[in-house]
Design an enzyme around this catalytic site. Structure first.
Site, PDB file in Angstrom:
ATOM      1  CE  LYS A   1      -2.085  -1.052   3.870  1.00 15.84           C
ATOM      2  NZ  LYS A   1      -1.445  -2.341   4.166  1.00 15.84           N
TER       3      LYS A   1
ATOM      4  NE  ARG B   1       8.121  -2.168   6.772  1.00 10.91           N
ATOM      5  CZ  ARG B   1       6.811  -1.974   6.628  1.00 10.91           C
ATOM      6  NH1 ARG B   1       6.366  -1.220   5.656  1.00 10.91           N
ATOM      7  NH2 ARG B   1       5.964  -2.546   7.447  1.00 10.91           N
TER       8      ARG B   1
ATOM      9  NE  ARG C   1       6.058  -0.285  10.431  1.00  9.09           N
ATOM     10  CZ  ARG C   1       5.031  -0.218   9.576  1.00  9.09           C
ATOM     11  NH1 ARG C   1       5.169   0.473   8.446  1.00  9.09           N
ATOM     12  NH2 ARG C   1       3.899  -0.820   9.814  1.00  9.09           N
TER      13      ARG C   1
ATOM     14  NE  ARG D   1      -4.792  -1.070   9.224  1.00  5.52           N
ATOM     15  CZ  ARG D   1      -3.702  -0.521   8.676  1.00  5.52           C
ATOM     16  NH1 ARG D   1      -3.708   0.717   8.270  1.00  5.52           N
ATOM     17  NH2 ARG D   1      -2.618  -1.237   8.532  1.00  5.52           N
TER      18      ARG D   1
ATOM     19  NE  ARG E   1       1.797  -4.785  10.838  1.00  5.83           N
ATOM     20  CZ  ARG E   1       2.958  -4.638  10.187  1.00  5.83           C
ATOM     21  NH1 ARG E   1       4.074  -5.132  10.692  1.00  5.83           N
ATOM     22  NH2 ARG E   1       2.996  -3.993   9.045  1.00  5.83           N
TER      23      ARG E   1
HETATM   24  P1  AP5 Z   1       4.820  -1.440   1.954  1.00  5.32           P
HETATM   25  O1  AP5 Z   1       4.629  -0.731   0.676  1.00  5.32           O
HETATM   26  O2  AP5 Z   1       5.294  -0.669   3.132  1.00  5.32           O
HETATM   27  O3  AP5 Z   1       3.474  -2.246   2.301  1.00  5.32           O
HETATM   28  P2  AP5 Z   1       2.247  -1.762   3.163  1.00  5.32           P
HETATM   29  O4  AP5 Z   1       1.062  -2.523   2.669  1.00  5.32           O
HETATM   30  O5  AP5 Z   1       2.162  -0.271   3.186  1.00  5.32           O
HETATM   31  O6  AP5 Z   1       2.733  -2.342   4.550  1.00  5.32           O
HETATM   32  P3  AP5 Z   1       2.723  -1.693   5.969  1.00  5.32           P
HETATM   33  O7  AP5 Z   1       3.437  -2.636   6.874  1.00  5.32           O
HETATM   34  O8  AP5 Z   1       3.236  -0.296   5.960  1.00  5.32           O
HETATM   35  O9  AP5 Z   1       1.192  -1.710   6.204  1.00  5.32           O
HETATM   36  P4  AP5 Z   1       0.435  -1.837   7.497  1.00  5.32           P
HETATM   37  O10 AP5 Z   1      -0.936  -1.736   6.983  1.00  5.32           O
HETATM   38  O11 AP5 Z   1       0.683  -3.000   8.359  1.00  5.32           O
HETATM   39  O12 AP5 Z   1       1.056  -0.630   8.323  1.00  5.32           O
HETATM   40  P5  AP5 Z   1       0.585   0.864   8.525  1.00  5.32           P
HETATM   41  O13 AP5 Z   1       1.788   1.679   8.585  1.00  5.32           O
HETATM   42  O14 AP5 Z   1      -0.525   1.233   7.614  1.00  5.32           O
HETATM   43  O15 AP5 Z   1       5.792  -2.683   1.683  1.00  5.32           O
HETATM   44  C1  AP5 Z   1       6.267  -3.515   2.727  1.00  5.32           C
HETATM   45  C2  AP5 Z   1       7.669  -4.030   2.378  1.00  5.32           C
HETATM   46  O16 AP5 Z   1       7.596  -4.806   1.176  1.00  5.32           O
HETATM   47  C3  AP5 Z   1       8.683  -2.913   2.100  1.00  5.32           C
HETATM   48  O17 AP5 Z   1       9.947  -3.330   2.581  1.00  5.32           O
HETATM   49  C4  AP5 Z   1       8.707  -2.801   0.560  1.00  5.32           C
HETATM   50  O18 AP5 Z   1       9.942  -2.342   0.075  1.00  5.32           O
HETATM   51  C5  AP5 Z   1       8.453  -4.254   0.159  1.00  5.32           C
HETATM   52  N1  AP5 Z   1       7.720  -4.369  -1.108  1.00  5.32           N
HETATM   53  C6  AP5 Z   1       6.637  -3.634  -1.523  1.00  5.32           C
HETATM   54  N2  AP5 Z   1       6.225  -4.062  -2.737  1.00  5.32           N
HETATM   55  C7  AP5 Z   1       7.041  -5.080  -3.093  1.00  5.32           C
HETATM   56  C8  AP5 Z   1       7.113  -5.954  -4.235  1.00  5.32           C
HETATM   57  N3  AP5 Z   1       6.239  -5.853  -5.258  1.00  5.32           N
HETATM   58  N4  AP5 Z   1       8.067  -6.904  -4.248  1.00  5.32           N
HETATM   59  C9  AP5 Z   1       8.960  -7.013  -3.214  1.00  5.32           C
HETATM   60  N5  AP5 Z   1       8.950  -6.227  -2.111  1.00  5.32           N
HETATM   61  C10 AP5 Z   1       8.003  -5.276  -2.051  1.00  5.32           C
HETATM   62  O19 AP5 Z   1      -0.097   0.741   9.988  1.00  5.32           O
HETATM   63  C11 AP5 Z   1       0.693   0.415  11.108  1.00  5.32           C
HETATM   64  C12 AP5 Z   1      -0.186   0.327  12.331  1.00  5.32           C
HETATM   65  O20 AP5 Z   1      -0.825   1.606  12.557  1.00  5.32           O
HETATM   66  C13 AP5 Z   1      -1.350  -0.669  12.276  1.00  5.32           C
HETATM   67  O21 AP5 Z   1      -0.953  -1.985  12.617  1.00  5.32           O
HETATM   68  C14 AP5 Z   1      -2.305  -0.056  13.315  1.00  5.32           C
HETATM   69  O22 AP5 Z   1      -1.864  -0.311  14.631  1.00  5.32           O
HETATM   70  C15 AP5 Z   1      -2.140   1.442  13.075  1.00  5.32           C
HETATM   71  N6  AP5 Z   1      -3.100   1.962  12.087  1.00  5.32           N
HETATM   72  C16 AP5 Z   1      -2.815   2.551  10.894  1.00  5.32           C
HETATM   73  N7  AP5 Z   1      -3.930   2.915  10.246  1.00  5.32           N
HETATM   74  C17 AP5 Z   1      -4.963   2.545  11.051  1.00  5.32           C
HETATM   75  C18 AP5 Z   1      -6.386   2.634  10.940  1.00  5.32           C
HETATM   76  N8  AP5 Z   1      -6.971   3.177   9.853  1.00  5.32           N
HETATM   77  N9  AP5 Z   1      -7.139   2.141  11.954  1.00  5.32           N
HETATM   78  C19 AP5 Z   1      -6.573   1.605  13.058  1.00  5.32           C
HETATM   79  N10 AP5 Z   1      -5.250   1.482  13.237  1.00  5.32           N
HETATM   80  C20 AP5 Z   1      -4.436   1.948  12.239  1.00  5.32           C
END
Ligand code: AP5
Length: 214
Positions: free
Chosen positions: A13, A127, A160, A88, A171
């Site tokens: 994402k 990551r 992280r 979410r 998660r």
């Molecule tokens: P990346 O692009 O970072 O993937 P992502 O889907 O954004 O993963 P996140 O871990 O950031 O998502 P998340 O939803 O768990 O965390 P968030 O920060 O939103 O890619 C991941 C890795 O893969 C990177 O190393 C990248 O380089 C690699 N990669 C990407 N594409 C690739 C490909 N095609 N091939 C190979 N490698 C690749 O949320 C964190 C926390 O915040 C949540 O757990 C929750 O506690 C809280 N939170 C956030 N939003 C909310 C909400 N709306 N409601 C409640 N709690 C929330």
């Protein structure tokens, strides 16, 4: 255009929404990044969110809704935006539709990044993030030139707290129980566009632009 990027943790994402935002010239708003900034800045919101995030659980809806409500009213959002990681839960999805309806606006498209859950575990465990500028690396897919240090500013790279395997599993469970059902919510009225999120990053970006009609 107002767009949501939705998918499992590690589905890409963040990576893809930044690229799409740069192409469409609209801001990319990540609730995860906003919460991590609040923790870094030691705000009251950060203090409330930190324990949920470190354990891999979702932060309560009321905290997130307050954050988003303020942010999408900012002047840089007038031409549209991409929401990364929000909504979410069903409560968040319904609240977003209500917020937009009050402004005579609507959410045009929901990009659903579909991926094998086991693949995301490997992506997230590898990551690494620059402790200074936030630039992201991956030990296999995007290693820094000097292991452990950022190419841009030489600062040490960190993992992280929620990228430890135990938190990743929590998660994924939260995603399956609370977030995955949103696919049905958005499919009902035709807003959902599923995109295969495995493979080359550039190819996935093209699939997304196709799904958005570009
Ligand atoms: P990346 O692009 O970072 O993937 P992502 O889907 O954004 O993963 P996140 O871990 O950031 O998502 P998340 O939803 O768990 O965390 P968030 O920060 O939103 O890619 C991941 C890795 O893969 C990177 O190393 C990248 O380089 C690699 N990669 C990407 N594409 C690739 C490909 N095609 N091939 C190979 N490698 C690749 O949320 C964190 C926390 O915040 C949540 O757990 C929750 O506690 C809280 N939170 C956030 N939003 C909310 C909400 N709306 N409601 C409640 N709690 C929330």
């Amino acid at each position: 255009m107002r767009i949501v990027f939705f998918g499992a943790p590690g589905s890409g994402k963040g990576t893809q929404s930044k690229r799409t935002g740069a192409t469409l010239l609209i801001p990319q708003l990540s609730t995860g990044d906003m919460l991590r900034a609040a923790i870094k800045d030691k705000t009251a919101l950060g203090a409330k969110a930190q324990s949920y995030m470190d354990q891999g659980q979702l932060v309560p809806d009321d905290l997130i809704l307050g954050l988003i409500h303020q942010r999408i009213k900012a002047s840089d959002c007038h031409e549209g935006y991409i929401l990364d990681g929000f909504p979410r839960t069903l409560v968040q999805a319904e609240a977003l539709d209500e917020m937009l309806a009050k402004e005579d606006q609507s959410l045009e498209r929901v990009i659903y990044l579909e991926i094998d859950p086991e693949l995301v575990v490997a992506r997230l465990k590898g990551r690494r993030v620059c402790s200074l500028c936030g630039e992201e690396y991956h030990v296999d897919h995007r290693p820094p030139q000097k292991p452990g240090f950022c190419d841009k500013d030489g600062a040490p790279l960190a993992q992280r707290p929620d990228d430890q395997e135990k938190s990743i599993r929590v998660r994924l469970e939260a995603y399956h129980n609370q977030t995955a059902p949103l696919a049905q919510y958005y499919a009902k009225d035709g807003r959902l566009a599923s995109v295969h999120a495995e493979g080359d990053i550039d190819e996935i970006s093209l699939r997304i632009l196709n799904a958005l009609g570009h």
